[in-house]
Design a protein around this motif. Structure first.
Motif, PDB file in Angstrom:
ATOM      1  N   PHE A   1      26.587  27.806  72.558  1.00 31.78           N
ATOM      2  CA  PHE A   1      26.957  28.510  71.491  1.00 31.78           C
ATOM      3  C   PHE A   1      26.846  27.746  70.169  1.00 31.78           C
ATOM      4  O   PHE A   1      26.864  28.062  69.277  1.00 31.78           O
ATOM      5  CB  PHE A   1      28.340  29.225  71.652  1.00 31.78           C
ATOM      6  N   PHE A   2      27.607  26.563  70.507  1.00 38.99           N
ATOM      7  CA  PHE A   2      27.711  25.515  69.290  1.00 38.99           C
ATOM      8  C   PHE A   2      26.219  25.186  68.654  1.00 38.99           C
ATOM      9  O   PHE A   2      26.152  24.957  67.569  1.00 38.99           O
ATOM     10  CB  PHE A   2      28.460  24.084  69.962  1.00 38.99           C
ATOM     11  N   ASN A   3      25.404  24.817  69.660  1.00 41.64           N
ATOM     12  CA  ASN A   3      23.867  24.645  69.153  1.00 41.64           C
ATOM     13  C   ASN A   3      23.325  25.804  68.214  1.00 41.64           C
ATOM     14  O   ASN A   3      22.610  25.527  67.514  1.00 41.64           O
ATOM     15  CB  ASN A   3      23.114  24.357  70.414  1.00 41.64           C
ATOM     16  N   ARG A   4      23.753  26.903  68.677  1.00 44.01           N
ATOM     17  CA  ARG A   4      23.309  27.954  67.901  1.00 44.01           C
ATOM     18  C   ARG A   4      23.909  28.299  66.639  1.00 44.01           C
ATOM     19  O   ARG A   4      23.482  28.372  65.653  1.00 44.01           O
ATOM     20  CB  ARG A   4      23.474  29.470  68.709  1.00 44.01           C
ATOM     21  N   VAL A   5      25.119  28.100  66.520  1.00 45.39           N
ATOM     22  CA  VAL A   5      26.083  27.945  65.263  1.00 45.39           C
ATOM     23  C   VAL A   5      25.651  26.803  64.400  1.00 45.39           C
ATOM     24  O   VAL A   5      25.782  26.961  63.203  1.00 45.39           O
ATOM     25  CB  VAL A   5      27.470  28.141  65.625  1.00 45.39           C
ATOM     26  N   GLU A   6      25.229  25.884  64.918  1.00 45.94           N
ATOM     27  CA  GLU A   6      24.986  24.446  64.165  1.00 45.94           C
ATOM     28  C   GLU A   6      24.144  24.838  63.143  1.00 45.94           C
ATOM     29  O   GLU A   6      23.896  24.232  62.090  1.00 45.94           O
ATOM     30  CB  GLU A   6      24.816  23.344  65.187  1.00 45.94           C
ATOM     31  N   ARG A   7      23.122  25.693  63.403  1.00 49.11           N
ATOM     32  CA  ARG A   7      21.754  25.838  62.786  1.00 49.11           C
ATOM     33  C   ARG A   7      22.188  26.303  61.480  1.00 49.11           C
ATOM     34  O   ARG A   7      21.258  26.222  60.561  1.00 49.11           O
ATOM     35  CB  ARG A   7      20.908  26.548  63.572  1.00 49.11           C
ATOM     36  N   MET A   8      23.243  27.397  61.509  1.00 49.44           N
ATOM     37  CA  MET A   8      23.673  28.012  60.286  1.00 49.44           C
ATOM     38  C   MET A   8      24.813  27.400  59.594  1.00 49.44           C
ATOM     39  O   MET A   8      25.472  28.150  58.946  1.00 49.44           O
ATOM     40  CB  MET A   8      23.668  29.465  60.462  1.00 49.44           C
ATOM     41  N   MET A   9      25.528  26.335  59.950  1.00 44.02           N
ATOM     42  CA  MET A   9      26.911  26.045  59.722  1.00 44.02           C
ATOM     43  C   MET A   9      26.905  25.675  58.455  1.00 44.02           C
ATOM     44  O   MET A   9      28.185  26.355  57.528  1.00 44.02           O
ATOM     45  CB  MET A   9      27.329  24.426  60.664  1.00 44.02           C
ATOM     46  N   ALA A  10      26.005  24.995  57.826  1.00 41.47           N
ATOM     47  CA  ALA A  10      25.956  24.808  56.310  1.00 41.47           C
ATOM     48  C   ALA A  10      26.181  26.077  55.495  1.00 41.47           C
ATOM     49  O   ALA A  10      26.971  25.832  54.311  1.00 41.47           O
ATOM     50  CB  ALA A  10      24.954  23.779  56.032  1.00 41.47           C
ATOM     51  N   ASP A  11      25.299  27.038  55.765  1.00 41.36           N
ATOM     52  CA  ASP A  11      25.274  28.320  55.197  1.00 41.36           C
ATOM     53  C   ASP A  11      26.696  28.912  55.308  1.00 41.36           C
ATOM     54  O   ASP A  11      27.055  29.760  54.302  1.00 41.36           O
ATOM     55  CB  ASP A  11      23.969  29.090  55.490  1.00 41.36           C
ATOM     56  N   ILE A  12      27.054  29.143  56.566  1.00 42.11           N
ATOM     57  CA  ILE A  12      28.407  29.986  56.696  1.00 42.11           C
ATOM     58  C   ILE A  12      29.443  29.187  55.827  1.00 42.11           C
ATOM     59  O   ILE A  12      30.395  29.993  55.321  1.00 42.11           O
ATOM     60  CB  ILE A  12      28.910  30.054  58.189  1.00 42.11           C
ATOM     61  N   LEU A  13      29.501  27.833  55.976  1.00 42.99           N
ATOM     62  CA  LEU A  13      30.633  27.080  55.160  1.00 42.99           C
ATOM     63  C   LEU A  13      30.526  27.236  53.730  1.00 42.99           C
ATOM     64  O   LEU A  13      31.636  27.216  53.011  1.00 42.99           O
ATOM     65  CB  LEU A  13      30.698  25.666  55.772  1.00 42.99           C
TER      66      LEU A  13
END
Length: 274
Positions: A262-274
């Motif tokens: 789950f972390f690896n999946r979220v990591e791809r879009m972290m900058a966009d979400i934040l």
């Protein structure tokens, strides 16, 4: 207009890139040192809080379950304070890491949005800092053993194994919460509630034998139940932990593996979400 295409090898969402983490080891140690300094900066008691906080939690739990509720220690001949401290030793690292890692990426969002680095470094830095709290609880336990002149039995040789499982459970919880909080900000409010409820749903200050047999399987679906029982058995003895503790260990392994996914999946879009 020139268009650049970056071709990268496919990365499995279930894998940890240890080589990349090693390359960013200096950042990991820098974040760890920063967390340690910030945690105790501008406080009157300073590092003493690392010992005072767990001691107050242990004292209150021991008073509530040992004196008020009279839960006792089962067939273990040990002072209730030592019994509770041994249980708290298995829970301290998990609860602190779960709390601190939950908001770790959000607190570092400016860095996440500006530069590239493996985002897993952030919860890992909290995992290293959390070892200080674990060590503080060990110190409290050691001082209590000296005061009560209590000597642990031969089971103590198994303690490193159960401590390792406790650390793994803390990492699993920290990785999950750091990713979930980025995706769903509600977990900033939910995490402290889970930690508080977990202190009573985990056999820290009372024996698991008090739980009705028909609920034991459900009870050991709490990943920390087996860890706390195992750590305490190593220190104060008594009956060996129930074989249902392997259910807790299995759930920890599952949570860790899927937490990485789950972390690896979220990591791809972290900058966009934040």
């Amino acid at each position: 207009m020139q268009v650049s295409t970056v071709i990268e090898p496919k990365k499995s969402a279930f894998k940890i890139n240890f080589r990349e983490l090693y390359e960013y080891r200096e950042l990991l140690w820098t974040l760890t040192y920063r967390d340690f300094r910030v945690k105790y900066a501008q406080t009157i008691l300073g590092f003493s809080w690392a010992v005072l906080n767990p001691f107050l939690q242990i004292f209150i739990l021991s008073f509530v379950f040992g004196t008020v509720a009279k839960a006792g220690t089962g067939n273990v001949e040990a002072p209730h304070l030592i019994y509770t401290t041994a249980g708290m030793l298995g829970y301290t690292y998990f609860s602190n890491l779960m709390t601190q890692a939950g908001s770790s990426i959000i607190m570092a969002q400016q860095m996440v949005k500006k530069i590239y680095f493996p985002r897993l470094v952030i919860p890992l830095s909290k995992a290293i800092t959390g070892l200080i709290d674990l060590l503080a609880t060990m110190v409290i336990l050691g001082l209590m053993m000296v005061y009560y002149q209590y000597t642990p039995g031969g089971n103590i040789i198994y303690l490193p194994f159960f401590i390792l499982i406790a650390v793994l459970s803390g990492l699993a919880a920290g990785i999950w919460m750091s990713a979930l909080t980025v995706r769903f900000r509600d977990f900033q409010q939910v995490t402290p509630l889970i930690v508080r409820l977990g202190m009573y749903a985990t056999p820290i200050a009372y024996p698991a034998s008090l739980v009705p047999e028909k609920y034991l399987t459900l009870y050991y679906m709490n990943p920390m139940a087996g860890v706390v029982e195992g750590v305490r058995w190593c220190i104060v003895g008594g009956d060996p932990p129930s074989t249902l503790m392997y259910l807790s260990f299995g759930l920890i392994a599952v949570l860790f593996v899927f937490g990485i996914f789950f972390f690896n999946r979220v990591e791809r879009m972290m900058a966009d979400i934040l």
